[in-house]
Design a protein around this motif. Sequence first.
Motif, PDB file in Angstrom:
ATOM      1  N   LEU A  96      16.740  -8.255  17.074  1.00 49.40           N
ATOM      2  CA  LEU A  96      17.015  -6.943  16.813  1.00 49.40           C
ATOM      3  C   LEU A  96      17.974  -5.974  15.769  1.00 49.40           C
ATOM      4  CD1 LEU A  96      15.828  -3.889  17.397  1.00 49.40           C
ATOM      5  CD2 LEU A  96      16.740  -3.667  19.849  1.00 49.40           C
ATOM      6  N   LEU A  97      19.136  -7.098  16.469  1.00 51.56           N
ATOM      7  CA  LEU A  97      20.350  -6.479  15.564  1.00 51.56           C
ATOM      8  C   LEU A  97      20.298  -7.130  14.215  1.00 51.56           C
ATOM      9  CD1 LEU A  97      23.489  -5.990  16.467  1.00 51.56           C
ATOM     10  CD2 LEU A  97      23.893  -8.582  16.786  1.00 51.56           C
ATOM     11  N   THR A  98      19.748  -7.942  13.818  1.00 50.26           N
ATOM     12  CA  THR A  98      19.777  -8.998  12.793  1.00 50.26           C
ATOM     13  C   THR A  98      18.206  -8.545  12.459  1.00 50.26           C
ATOM     14  OG1 THR A  98      19.424 -11.076  13.453  1.00 50.26           O
ATOM     15  CG2 THR A  98      21.838 -10.794  13.770  1.00 50.26           C
ATOM     16  N   GLY A  99      17.164  -8.908  12.772  1.00 42.54           N
ATOM     17  CA  GLY A  99      15.076  -8.873  11.509  1.00 42.54           C
ATOM     18  C   GLY A  99      15.900 -10.093  11.195  1.00 42.54           C
ATOM     19  N   ALA A 100      16.232 -11.242  11.901  1.00 37.82           N
ATOM     20  CA  ALA A 100      16.013 -12.210  10.862  1.00 37.82           C
ATOM     21  C   ALA A 100      14.587 -13.037  11.400  1.00 37.82           C
ATOM     22  CB  ALA A 100      17.163 -13.545  11.641  1.00 37.82           C
ATOM     23  N   ARG A 101      14.341 -13.921  10.402  1.00 39.96           N
ATOM     24  CA  ARG A 101      12.859 -14.078  11.232  1.00 39.96           C
ATOM     25  C   ARG A 101      13.109 -15.678  11.726  1.00 39.96           C
ATOM     26  NH1 ARG A 101      12.107 -12.987   5.468  1.00 39.96           N
ATOM     27  NH2 ARG A 101      10.347 -12.168   4.875  1.00 39.96           N
ATOM     28  N   ASP A 102      11.915 -16.419  12.722  1.00 41.04           N
ATOM     29  CA  ASP A 102      12.116 -16.624  14.199  1.00 41.04           C
ATOM     30  C   ASP A 102      12.425 -17.884  13.433  1.00 41.04           C
ATOM     31  OD1 ASP A 102       9.898 -17.255  12.776  1.00 41.04           O
ATOM     32  OD2 ASP A 102       8.059 -16.654  14.279  1.00 41.04           O
ATOM     33  N   SER A 103      11.950 -18.619  12.348  1.00 40.62           N
ATOM     34  CA  SER A 103      12.262 -20.006  11.330  1.00 40.62           C
ATOM     35  C   SER A 103      13.864 -20.061  11.055  1.00 40.62           C
ATOM     36  CB  SER A 103      10.912 -20.340  10.125  1.00 40.62           C
ATOM     37  OG  SER A 103      12.033 -19.591   9.766  1.00 40.62           O
ATOM     38  N   ALA A 104      14.072 -18.665  10.921  1.00 44.34           N
ATOM     39  CA  ALA A 104      16.042 -19.300  10.676  1.00 44.34           C
ATOM     40  C   ALA A 104      16.518 -19.194  11.363  1.00 44.34           C
ATOM     41  CB  ALA A 104      16.241 -17.274   9.666  1.00 44.34           C
ATOM     42  N   ILE A 105      15.803 -17.894  12.897  1.00 43.81           N
ATOM     43  CA  ILE A 105      16.473 -18.080  14.787  1.00 43.81           C
ATOM     44  C   ILE A 105      16.848 -19.377  14.806  1.00 43.81           C
ATOM     45  CG2 ILE A 105      16.451 -16.817  15.823  1.00 43.81           C
ATOM     46  CD1 ILE A 105      14.959 -14.152  15.395  1.00 43.81           C
ATOM     47  N   ALA A 106      15.390 -20.141  14.561  1.00 45.13           N
ATOM     48  CA  ALA A 106      15.801 -21.648  15.478  1.00 45.13           C
ATOM     49  C   ALA A 106      16.611 -22.448  14.585  1.00 45.13           C
ATOM     50  CB  ALA A 106      14.092 -21.804  15.136  1.00 45.13           C
ATOM     51  N   THR A 151      23.234 -12.320   3.345  1.00 47.15           N
ATOM     52  CA  THR A 151      24.343 -12.015   4.436  1.00 47.15           C
ATOM     53  C   THR A 151      23.332 -11.129   4.750  1.00 47.15           C
ATOM     54  OG1 THR A 151      26.337 -13.062   3.554  1.00 47.15           O
ATOM     55  CG2 THR A 151      26.376 -11.123   5.346  1.00 47.15           C
ATOM     56  N   THR A 152      22.815 -10.840   5.748  1.00 49.49           N
ATOM     57  CA  THR A 152      22.687  -9.868   7.150  1.00 49.49           C
ATOM     58  C   THR A 152      23.888  -9.410   7.651  1.00 49.49           C
ATOM     59  OG1 THR A 152      20.279 -10.448   6.929  1.00 49.49           O
ATOM     60  CG2 THR A 152      21.179  -9.267   8.926  1.00 49.49           C
ATOM     61  N   PHE A 153      23.786  -7.967   7.635  1.00 49.78           N
ATOM     62  CA  PHE A 153      24.360  -7.326   8.609  1.00 49.78           C
ATOM     63  C   PHE A 153      24.593  -6.923   9.452  1.00 49.78           C
ATOM     64  CE2 PHE A 153      27.394  -7.111   3.777  1.00 49.78           C
ATOM     65  CZ  PHE A 153      28.215  -7.498   4.307  1.00 49.78           C
ATOM     66  N   PHE A 154      25.005  -6.834  10.665  1.00 51.63           N
ATOM     67  CA  PHE A 154      23.762  -5.850  12.357  1.00 51.63           C
ATOM     68  C   PHE A 154      23.657  -4.417  11.699  1.00 51.63           C
ATOM     69  CE2 PHE A 154      27.059  -9.320  14.915  1.00 51.63           C
ATOM     70  CZ  PHE A 154      26.854 -10.046  14.556  1.00 51.63           C
ATOM     71  N   PHE A 155      22.751  -4.551  12.542  1.00 47.31           N
ATOM     72  CA  PHE A 155      22.191  -3.112  11.944  1.00 47.31           C
ATOM     73  C   PHE A 155      22.575  -2.557  13.256  1.00 47.31           C
ATOM     74  CE2 PHE A 155      18.955  -5.346   9.794  1.00 47.31           C
ATOM     75  CZ  PHE A 155      18.533  -4.854   8.520  1.00 47.31           C
ATOM     76  N   PRO A 156      22.307  -0.971  13.590  1.00 44.01           N
ATOM     77  CA  PRO A 156      22.770  -0.100  14.063  1.00 44.01           C
ATOM     78  C   PRO A 156      22.230   0.050  15.001  1.00 44.01           C
ATOM     79  CG  PRO A 156      22.133   0.853  12.299  1.00 44.01           C
ATOM     80  CD  PRO A 156      21.900  -0.115  11.570  1.00 44.01           C
ATOM     81  N   VAL A 157      22.108  -0.730  16.173  1.00 43.22           N
ATOM     82  CA  VAL A 157      20.616  -0.794  17.681  1.00 43.22           C
ATOM     83  C   VAL A 157      21.905  -0.225  18.421  1.00 43.22           C
ATOM     84  CG1 VAL A 157      19.225  -1.338  16.354  1.00 43.22           C
ATOM     85  CG2 VAL A 157      20.911  -3.350  17.223  1.00 43.22           C
ATOM     86  N   GLY A 158      22.604  -0.222  18.957  1.00 45.01           N
ATOM     87  CA  GLY A 158      23.871   0.224  19.292  1.00 45.01           C
ATOM     88  C   GLY A 158      24.828  -1.182  20.337  1.00 45.01           C
TER      89      GLY A 158
END
Length: 373
Positions: free
Chosen positions: A162-172, A202-209
Motif C-alpha cells: 500500500l505504501l509503494t504500489g510496487a508489483r508483487d514480482s518486484a516486492i519478492a 524511484t517510488t516515493f511513499f504514497f500518502p496513506v498514513g
Amino acid sequence: MNKHNANNERIKRKYFTFLKQAKGQHEASIDCVAKAIARFETYTKHKDFKAFHFEQAIGFKKYLASQKHHKTKKPLSAATLNGTLRHLKTFTQWLSQEVGYKSRIKYSDAEYFNLSEKETRVAKAKRNKPIATPEQIKHALDAMPTATDTQKRDKALLAFTLLTGARDSAIASFKLKHVNFDANSVYQDARDVKTKFSKTFTTFFFPVGGDIRNIVLEWVEYLKREHLFGHNDPLFPKSAISKSSDGNFQASGQISNAHWGNASAIRRVFKQAFEAVDLPYFNPHSFRNTLAVLGEKLCQTPEEFKAWSQNLGHEGVLTTFYSYGEVQEGRQGEIFKQLKEPHGRHRGQPSDVAELAKALAKEMDLQNEVTRC
C-alpha cells in the motif's frame, strides 16, 4: 495416441527462442503462448504443423468454446478464448514465413483464428473489478497477528504494498538497500529488482498514513536488529522450513535469508489476510488500483497527477487513467449526485479540470505523433 510430434517440438523451440531473443518477451508471456499452442495440438492430436489447414482453425474455435476451466468447471471466458486464438494467429503468421512451412501455410490462413467482431468486443470489454479502499486494507492489517517472524513479515508486506504500489514480482526481489526512510522512497533498480519491462525508477511513499510507514519501518529495524540483516539481504525473506516430529517438512514460523523465487507466496499472504476479516480477496496488483483512485481524489493539478503516475512507474498519465483509473459504479453515482448541486470556485483559482484536459490532450497528440512515425 501421440503426445508429441518431434517436428512440432523443434519449430516451437525455434519460435520460443524468437519471442525471447528477438521480441524480448518475458518467460511468463512465452508460457502463455506455449499453453495456447499445446491446446491446439491436443485438438489436432499432435498432427504436424506442416499439415495445417484453415479448417483446423475453424474447428479449434468450436472445440475451445466447449472446453471448461479445470478449476471452476465453467466455460472458458471470452478473454481466454481471445488470448489463446491471438497467440495462435501470431504463431501461424510466423510459421508461414519459415522454410519448410511457407509453401504449405498461407499468411492469410492465420485470419481464421479470429473471433467474430461481437465476440471480440465481449472479450475486450472493460469490467469493474472490486477495488479495496484504504480503510479495508487497514482493517485487514489491524487484524494480522505478529507473534512470529513470518507473521511480522506478512503484515509488513501488506503495508509496504500500500505504501509503494510496487508489483508483487518486484516486492519478492527487493533488498534492504533499496528502501530509504530518510527520503521516504524505494529505489526500483532493475539490476536487482524484477520490475515490469526492466524499468529503473524511484517510488516515493504514497500518502496513506504514518501508521502504514511505521509498520514497514519497524519490520526493517527488526530484521537489522534481531537477524543482523545487511543491505543485500531480502526485504521480505521467504519462510524457513523445518522437519516436524513425523518427518514431514513444514514452515517453522521463522524466516530464512533468501528471496522468494516468485510471487505466489505473496498472493497467498494477501488471500489469507482478507479472508481472516471476511473481506473478498484483493490481490497485490489491485492495490495499484486503490492508489490510482486515491490519486484522483488527492491530486489537484496536472503536475500533481503526473507525479503520482510516475510514482506508479508509468511513463504517461494516460496509462494510469486507462489501466487503473476507472471510476467504480458506486462512486460514479455519488459524483452525479454532487453535480446536481451548484458549487463555486474560489476567486482567482485556475480551472484544474481545464488544465488537466489540456495536459491530457497534449500527451495524446504526442503519442499519436510517435505512432505515426
